[in-house]
Design an enzyme around this catalytic site. Sequence first.
Site, PDB file in Angstrom:
ATOM      1  CG  PHE A 169      -4.768 -30.923 -73.876  1.00  0.00           C
ATOM      2  CD1 PHE A 169      -3.068 -31.228 -74.103  1.00  0.00           C
ATOM      3  CD2 PHE A 169      -5.656 -31.815 -74.204  1.00  0.00           C
ATOM      4  CE1 PHE A 169      -3.202 -32.090 -75.722  1.00  0.00           C
ATOM      5  CE2 PHE A 169      -5.686 -32.480 -75.483  1.00  0.00           C
ATOM      6  CZ  PHE A 169      -4.624 -32.377 -75.734  1.00  0.00           C
TER       7      PHE A 169
ATOM      8  CB  SER B 279       3.352 -32.372 -72.147  1.00  0.00           C
ATOM      9  OG  SER B 279       2.578 -30.848 -72.291  1.00  0.00           O
TER      10      SER B 279
ATOM     11  CG  ASP C 123      -9.144 -26.304 -73.057  1.00  0.00           C
ATOM     12  OD1 ASP C 123      -9.413 -25.859 -73.793  1.00  0.00           O
ATOM     13  OD2 ASP C 123      -8.678 -25.873 -72.003  1.00  0.00           O
TER      14      ASP C 123
ATOM     15  CB  CYS D 157      -8.822 -21.916 -77.868  1.00  0.00           C
ATOM     16  SG  CYS D 157      -7.310 -23.287 -78.165  1.00  0.00           S
TER      17      CYS D 157
HETATM   18  N1  SAH Z   1      -7.886 -26.589 -69.653  1.00  0.00           N
HETATM   19  C1  SAH Z   1      -7.141 -25.286 -69.506  1.00  0.00           C
HETATM   20  C2  SAH Z   1      -6.148 -25.139 -70.777  1.00  0.00           C
HETATM   21  C3  SAH Z   1      -4.980 -26.110 -71.511  1.00  0.00           C
HETATM   22  S1  SAH Z   1      -4.185 -24.928 -72.401  1.00  0.00           S
HETATM   23  C4  SAH Z   1      -7.721 -25.266 -69.230  1.00  0.00           C
HETATM   24  O1  SAH Z   1      -8.498 -24.526 -68.382  1.00  0.00           O
HETATM   25  O2  SAH Z   1      -6.797 -23.665 -67.703  1.00  0.00           O
HETATM   26  C5  SAH Z   1      -2.922 -26.443 -73.362  1.00  0.00           C
HETATM   27  C6  SAH Z   1      -2.310 -27.280 -72.120  1.00  0.00           C
HETATM   28  O3  SAH Z   1      -2.362 -28.101 -73.361  1.00  0.00           O
HETATM   29  C7  SAH Z   1      -1.393 -26.257 -71.070  1.00  0.00           C
HETATM   30  O4  SAH Z   1      -1.391 -26.902 -70.260  1.00  0.00           O
HETATM   31  C8  SAH Z   1       0.348 -27.009 -71.583  1.00  0.00           C
HETATM   32  O5  SAH Z   1       1.375 -27.938 -71.999  1.00  0.00           O
HETATM   33  C9  SAH Z   1      -0.657 -28.826 -72.405  1.00  0.00           C
HETATM   34  N2  SAH Z   1      -0.449 -29.227 -74.091  1.00  0.00           N
HETATM   35  C10 SAH Z   1      -0.329 -29.113 -74.753  1.00  0.00           C
HETATM   36  N3  SAH Z   1      -0.189 -30.581 -75.773  1.00  0.00           N
HETATM   37  C11 SAH Z   1       0.065 -31.359 -74.831  1.00  0.00           C
HETATM   38  C12 SAH Z   1      -0.063 -32.526 -74.986  1.00  0.00           C
HETATM   39  N4  SAH Z   1       0.207 -33.518 -76.319  1.00  0.00           N
HETATM   40  N5  SAH Z   1      -0.057 -33.256 -74.200  1.00  0.00           N
HETATM   41  C13 SAH Z   1      -0.270 -32.727 -72.738  1.00  0.00           C
HETATM   42  N6  SAH Z   1      -0.891 -31.753 -72.722  1.00  0.00           N
HETATM   43  C14 SAH Z   1       0.101 -30.815 -73.219  1.00  0.00           C
END
Ligand code: SAH
Length: 408
Positions: free
Chosen positions: A240, A263, A312, A352
């Site tokens: 993520f 994703s 995250d 979060c």
């Molecule tokens: N860790 C990041 C913030 C994460 S926000 C930082 O510190 O900047 C959550 C992220 O998860 C987003 O970018 C979103 O595109 C991604 N996301 C959400 N569901 C997902 C999934 N099932 N698989 C992959 N990515 C996902």
Amino acid sequence: MTRVQASAEVVVRAGKERSLQRRHPWLYAGAIERVIGQPASGETVAIVDRAANFLAWAAWSPQSTIRARVWSFDPQAVIDQAWFNQRIARAAQRRQHLLARTDAVRLVFGEADGLPGLIVDRYADQLVVQCLAAGVAAQRERIVESLVAATACQHVYERSDAAVRAREGLPATSGVLLGSTPSAPIEIHEDGLRYGVDIVHGHKTGCYLDQRDNRLLVGNEVARLRALREGAQIEVLNTFAYTGGFSLAALAAGAHRAVTVDSSAEALALARLNGQRNGFADERLELEQSDVFAYLTRAAQAAQRFDVIVVDPPKFAPSSAHVERAARAYKEINRKALALLRPGGALLTFSCSGAIDVDLFQKIVASAVIDARVDCTLVRRLGAGDDHPMAMTHPEGEYLKGLLLRRD
Ligand code: SAH
């Protein structure tokens, strides 16, 4: 007492004044006995008890179950330009110490700064504002004026396009409030690294400032393992990952490679640019556009292993109604991540979801540890940086929680 600033009074039901007396800044619709007058959305009202004793000045939110949000408990307060100047100057003052580390800070964090529903992030000389409640939406012009006075920034952009606006009966809105729209991602600096922030299209206001201290911790874990393993190559998995913040921190600390999974193709494109901005070779920042659950399954099948793993995810529980399903998802993702963690390695895992408190989150992760059949210790609990404080009277303001685990 001066009541001139409020054309309306909100009378609280018997017994329901207690929460306001304890300085909780929200008044729920169910606590209201009657409203004297016809306040407009966002208008300042006086909240009083049944004996007409003053309780608070608040902003009226006719469509929200949180029907009023408190500006001030001081009967003498006047909610005018000078009042906003003072609140915003105080908020900026509270973040002053961070400017030695970074030019990107959360300048205003809602209830914690006495400005319910207002978020302001500063990215270099650009401010990004979110007005997430009727009161701050109605006071937007004053807020911009106060922000300029407190920071001398001449560029203010609004990103009031969060879903919570609908609960206030407010339309989503974004655009320039002052100055011009940046044509490219804004470059910010944090702890010696550079990041590009897309304030127009990015998540929230563009960047996850709340993870600043945890980015440093990821670097610390990499450095710790490098010292321990004398020259072994440290491999990091950042799930993520959004625009790759944790990956950059890991590479800066000397990680051999950081596999960066998200994703979103747009987020990963910015992650690549962020890698280049800091001079990291493309092959060290390995981008994987994938669902994280699917990626972890594939990685396990391919017998991949990592030394530091970051989990995250987005908010799995948007409200308390989703807690059970969210708990299952948190457990699953952590179990899968732990299965890839090398002995001695570290997992930094986050939630979060405001509806899942730290004790519940720890229980969920503990059961993931048991199911993954690994031995781990909890090294510390993690949270947002100190530009995201919480009012002691408003525990709802706490949302980001995390755990740093190390595998034996
Ligand atoms: N860790 C990041 C913030 C994460 S926000 C930082 O510190 O900047 C959550 C992220 O998860 C987003 O970018 C979103 O595109 C991604 N996301 C959400 N569901 C997902 C999934 N099932 N698989 C992959 N990515 C996902």
